[in-house]
Design a protein around this motif. Structure first.
Motif, PDB file in Angstrom:
ATOM      1  N   ALA A 140       0.852  -1.190   0.000  1.00  0.00           N
ATOM      2  CA  ALA A 140       0.000   0.000   0.000  1.00  0.00           C
ATOM      3  C   ALA A 140       0.887   1.239   0.000  1.00  0.00           C
ATOM      4  O   ALA A 140       1.930   1.272   0.651  1.00  0.00           O
ATOM      5  CB  ALA A 140      -0.919   0.008   1.210  1.00  0.00           C
ATOM      6  N   PHE A 141       0.442   2.261  -0.721  1.00  0.00           N
ATOM      7  CA  PHE A 141       1.228   3.474  -0.906  1.00  0.00           C
ATOM      8  C   PHE A 141       0.401   4.688  -0.505  1.00  0.00           C
ATOM      9  O   PHE A 141      -0.705   4.891  -1.005  1.00  0.00           O
ATOM     10  CB  PHE A 141       1.640   3.576  -2.378  1.00  0.00           C
ATOM     11  N   SER A 142       0.939   5.483   0.414  1.00  0.00           N
ATOM     12  CA  SER A 142       0.339   6.762   0.784  1.00  0.00           C
ATOM     13  C   SER A 142       1.235   7.860   0.227  1.00  0.00           C
ATOM     14  O   SER A 142       2.311   8.128   0.765  1.00  0.00           O
ATOM     15  CB  SER A 142       0.226   6.883   2.310  1.00  0.00           C
ATOM     16  N   PRO A 143       0.830   8.507  -0.872  1.00  0.00           N
ATOM     17  CA  PRO A 143       1.726   9.435  -1.561  1.00  0.00           C
ATOM     18  C   PRO A 143       1.852  10.776  -0.856  1.00  0.00           C
ATOM     19  O   PRO A 143       1.043  11.134   0.013  1.00  0.00           O
ATOM     20  CB  PRO A 143       1.055   9.597  -2.938  1.00  0.00           C
ATOM     21  N   GLU A 144       2.856  11.531  -1.259  1.00  0.00           N
ATOM     22  CA  GLU A 144       3.026  12.891  -0.755  1.00  0.00           C
ATOM     23  C   GLU A 144       1.815  13.733  -1.134  1.00  0.00           C
ATOM     24  O   GLU A 144       1.258  13.592  -2.222  1.00  0.00           O
ATOM     25  CB  GLU A 144       4.299  13.499  -1.346  1.00  0.00           C
ATOM     26  N   GLY A 145       1.396  14.588  -0.214  1.00  0.00           N
ATOM     27  CA  GLY A 145       0.283  15.474  -0.517  1.00  0.00           C
ATOM     28  C   GLY A 145      -1.070  14.928  -0.106  1.00  0.00           C
ATOM     29  O   GLY A 145      -2.094  15.574  -0.342  1.00  0.00           O
ATOM     30  N   ARG A 146      -1.105  13.723   0.479  1.00  0.00           N
ATOM     31  CA  ARG A 146      -2.308  13.101   1.061  1.00  0.00           C
ATOM     32  C   ARG A 146      -3.334  12.712   0.015  1.00  0.00           C
ATOM     33  O   ARG A 146      -3.794  11.600  -0.022  1.00  0.00           O
ATOM     34  CB  ARG A 146      -2.937  14.019   2.112  1.00  0.00           C
ATOM     35  N   ARG A 147      -3.780  13.636  -0.831  1.00  0.00           N
ATOM     36  CA  ARG A 147      -4.646  13.348  -1.975  1.00  0.00           C
ATOM     37  C   ARG A 147      -5.905  12.570  -1.643  1.00  0.00           C
ATOM     38  O   ARG A 147      -6.154  11.503  -2.211  1.00  0.00           O
ATOM     39  CB  ARG A 147      -3.844  12.601  -3.053  1.00  0.00           C
ATOM     40  N   PRO A 148      -6.734  13.086  -0.761  1.00  0.00           N
ATOM     41  CA  PRO A 148      -8.022  12.421  -0.554  1.00  0.00           C
ATOM     42  C   PRO A 148      -8.923  12.669  -1.765  1.00  0.00           C
ATOM     43  O   PRO A 148      -8.694  13.588  -2.556  1.00  0.00           O
ATOM     44  CB  PRO A 148      -8.583  13.119   0.687  1.00  0.00           C
ATOM     45  N   PHE A 149      -9.944  11.837  -1.916  1.00  0.00           N
ATOM     46  CA  PHE A 149     -10.980  12.118  -2.901  1.00  0.00           C
ATOM     47  C   PHE A 149     -11.850  13.206  -2.291  1.00  0.00           C
ATOM     48  O   PHE A 149     -12.729  12.947  -1.473  1.00  0.00           O
ATOM     49  CB  PHE A 149     -11.761  10.850  -3.220  1.00  0.00           C
ATOM     50  N   GLY A 150     -11.605  14.445  -2.706  1.00  0.00           N
ATOM     51  CA  GLY A 150     -12.056  15.610  -1.981  1.00  0.00           C
ATOM     52  C   GLY A 150     -13.540  15.755  -1.807  1.00  0.00           C
ATOM     53  O   GLY A 150     -14.007  16.301  -0.809  1.00  0.00           O
ATOM     54  N   GLU A 151     -14.341  15.310  -2.765  1.00  0.00           N
ATOM     55  CA  GLU A 151     -15.785  15.463  -2.672  1.00  0.00           C
ATOM     56  C   GLU A 151     -16.456  14.261  -2.023  1.00  0.00           C
ATOM     57  O   GLU A 151     -17.685  14.194  -1.956  1.00  0.00           O
ATOM     58  CB  GLU A 151     -16.364  15.716  -4.066  1.00  0.00           C
ATOM     59  N   MET A 152     -15.663  13.298  -1.582  1.00  0.00           N
ATOM     60  CA  MET A 152     -16.198  12.130  -0.894  1.00  0.00           C
ATOM     61  C   MET A 152     -16.005  12.299   0.610  1.00  0.00           C
ATOM     62  O   MET A 152     -15.108  13.018   1.061  1.00  0.00           O
ATOM     63  CB  MET A 152     -15.496  10.860  -1.389  1.00  0.00           C
ATOM     64  N   SER A 153     -16.836  11.636   1.373  1.00  0.00           N
ATOM     65  CA  SER A 153     -16.720  11.710   2.831  1.00  0.00           C
ATOM     66  C   SER A 153     -15.500  10.930   3.316  1.00  0.00           C
ATOM     67  O   SER A 153     -14.889  10.152   2.560  1.00  0.00           O
ATOM     68  CB  SER A 153     -17.980  11.145   3.485  1.00  0.00           C
ATOM     69  N   VAL A 154     -15.181  11.129   4.578  1.00  0.00           N
ATOM     70  CA  VAL A 154     -14.088  10.372   5.197  1.00  0.00           C
ATOM     71  C   VAL A 154     -14.364   8.874   5.089  1.00  0.00           C
ATOM     72  O   VAL A 154     -13.493   8.092   4.697  1.00  0.00           O
ATOM     73  CB  VAL A 154     -13.926  10.796   6.667  1.00  0.00           C
ATOM     74  N   LEU A 155     -15.570   8.464   5.425  1.00  0.00           N
ATOM     75  CA  LEU A 155     -15.922   7.047   5.353  1.00  0.00           C
ATOM     76  C   LEU A 155     -15.805   6.519   3.934  1.00  0.00           C
ATOM     77  O   LEU A 155     -15.262   5.431   3.720  1.00  0.00           O
ATOM     78  CB  LEU A 155     -17.339   6.833   5.880  1.00  0.00           C
ATOM     79  N   GLU A 156     -16.277   7.264   2.966  1.00  0.00           N
ATOM     80  CA  GLU A 156     -16.199   6.811   1.572  1.00  0.00           C
ATOM     81  C   GLU A 156     -14.750   6.660   1.132  1.00  0.00           C
ATOM     82  O   GLU A 156     -14.403   5.725   0.405  1.00  0.00           O
ATOM     83  CB  GLU A 156     -16.947   7.789   0.669  1.00  0.00           C
ATOM     84  N   ASN A 157     -13.887   7.589   1.555  1.00  0.00           N
ATOM     85  CA  ASN A 157     -12.456   7.471   1.244  1.00  0.00           C
ATOM     86  C   ASN A 157     -11.879   6.186   1.821  1.00  0.00           C
ATOM     87  O   ASN A 157     -11.116   5.480   1.156  1.00  0.00           O
ATOM     88  CB  ASN A 157     -11.691   8.677   1.788  1.00  0.00           C
ATOM     89  N   LEU A 158     -12.221   5.882   3.062  1.00  0.00           N
ATOM     90  CA  LEU A 158     -11.711   4.667   3.692  1.00  0.00           C
ATOM     91  C   LEU A 158     -12.217   3.422   2.970  1.00  0.00           C
ATOM     92  O   LEU A 158     -11.455   2.458   2.768  1.00  0.00           O
ATOM     93  CB  LEU A 158     -12.107   4.643   5.166  1.00  0.00           C
ATOM     94  N   LEU A 159     -13.459   3.431   2.556  1.00  0.00           N
ATOM     95  CA  LEU A 159     -14.017   2.274   1.862  1.00  0.00           C
ATOM     96  C   LEU A 159     -13.337   2.056   0.513  1.00  0.00           C
ATOM     97  O   LEU A 159     -13.148   0.914   0.083  1.00  0.00           O
ATOM     98  CB  LEU A 159     -15.529   2.444   1.681  1.00  0.00           C
ATOM     99  N   VAL A 160     -12.928   3.146  -0.147  1.00  0.00           N
ATOM    100  CA  VAL A 160     -12.161   3.008  -1.395  1.00  0.00           C
ATOM    101  C   VAL A 160     -10.876   2.235  -1.135  1.00  0.00           C
ATOM    102  O   VAL A 160     -10.456   1.406  -1.945  1.00  0.00           O
ATOM    103  CB  VAL A 160     -11.861   4.389  -2.007  1.00  0.00           C
ATOM    104  N   GLY A 161     -10.255   2.472   0.010  1.00  0.00           N
ATOM    105  CA  GLY A 161      -9.011   1.778   0.340  1.00  0.00           C
ATOM    106  C   GLY A 161      -9.173   0.281   0.478  1.00  0.00           C
ATOM    107  O   GLY A 161      -8.195  -0.467   0.350  1.00  0.00           O
ATOM    108  N   ALA A 162     -10.390  -0.165   0.737  1.00  0.00           N
ATOM    109  CA  ALA A 162     -10.635  -1.598   0.935  1.00  0.00           C
ATOM    110  C   ALA A 162     -11.049  -2.324  -0.341  1.00  0.00           C
ATOM    111  O   ALA A 162     -11.363  -3.516  -0.283  1.00  0.00           O
ATOM    112  CB  ALA A 162     -11.721  -1.785   1.997  1.00  0.00           C
TER     113      ALA A 162
END
Length: 246
Positions: free
Chosen positions: A92-114
């Motif tokens: 798993a890679f967490s790139p520089e700059g964090r780069r969340p999916f900005g228009e998605m919620s925190v939970l939705e971002n986490l679910l993308v990771g799974a």
């Protein structure tokens, strides 16, 4: 997925990089470097801007094709497989700059990771929330509205949702206040201790990284110039006299 087993190698090393060379056109960004990461170890890759640290991570993750060299994960060549295949294999890679999916919620971002390992999602979420309680508090919040530190927590949490064996982190404390940066490092040690995940961290704050890591490699102009345990490099003249002794 196409894997190539490297004959004669044991499976004791999590990651082995041998004679890696990466270029951007005529510019050699990484010049024939070799290093390895043992299981459950935290390894730091240090150096100034332009030293080749992020390029090395990009080569490992398949985002930048090496000119020469071999990259092996758990004894198998990964030099020619895709980033998606790497994620499924356990990197798993967490790139520089964090780069969340900005228009998605925190939970939705986490679910993308799974998405590469969509099992036991509720259990994995609970574990992420134990490490980062603020993510639970803000689970319905749009991720672009989070603070920089919260976005970094989200980036690490999203990577952990893939259940990696190896976690690659590019500048996880960049732009964070010292207190929050130390908290991120403490949590990374906790994750390593509790889950046994190997971690490769690229970090500008050398002293903080050396206090965290088991072993470190120092890059300058694309070449390895020093290596050793975090404690040894902290005590050595190199760290005292070089620019990274901040």
């Amino acid at each position: 997925m196409s894997w190539t087993l490297i004959s004669g190698l044991t499976m004791t090393t999590t990651l082995r990089v041998r004679d890696l060379r990466v270029s951007y056109g005529p510019v050699q960004a990484v010049r024939s470097i070799s290093f390895e990461i043992e299981p459950k170890a935290i390894v730091a890759l240090l150096g100034a801007n332009g030293a080749g640290k992020s390029t090395t991570l990009r080569a490992i993750t398949g985002l930048q094709r090496p000119v020469e060299g071999e990259i092996e994960f758990e004894g198998r060549s990964i030099s020619r497989i895709t980033p998606m295949q790497l994620a499924r294999a356990g990197i798993a890679f967490s790139p520089e700059g964090r780069r969340p999916f900005g228009e998605m919620s925190v939970l939705e971002n986490l679910l993308v990771g799974a998405h590469t390992r969509p099992r036991d999602v509720a259990k994995k979420l609970d574990r992420i929330y134990e490490y980062f309680p603020r993510l639970k508090e803000r689970s319905k919040q749009i991720s672009s509205s989070l603070s920089g530190g919260e976005q970094q927590m989200l980036a690490i949490g999203r990577a952990l949702m893939a259940e990696p064996k190896l976690l690659l982190l590019d500048e996880p404390t960049l732009g964070l206040a010292p207190l929050l940066a130390r908290e991120i490092m403490r949590i990374l040690r906790e994750i390593n201790d509790e889950q046994g995940i190997s971690i490769l961290i690229v970090e500008q704050n050398a002293r903080m990284a050396l206090k965290l890591c088991d072993y470190a490699y120092v890059l300058a102009s694309g070449r390895l110039t020093a290596e050793g345990t975090g404690g040894d490099l902290l005590k050595g003249d190199y760290i005292q006299n070089a620019y990274i002794g901040n």
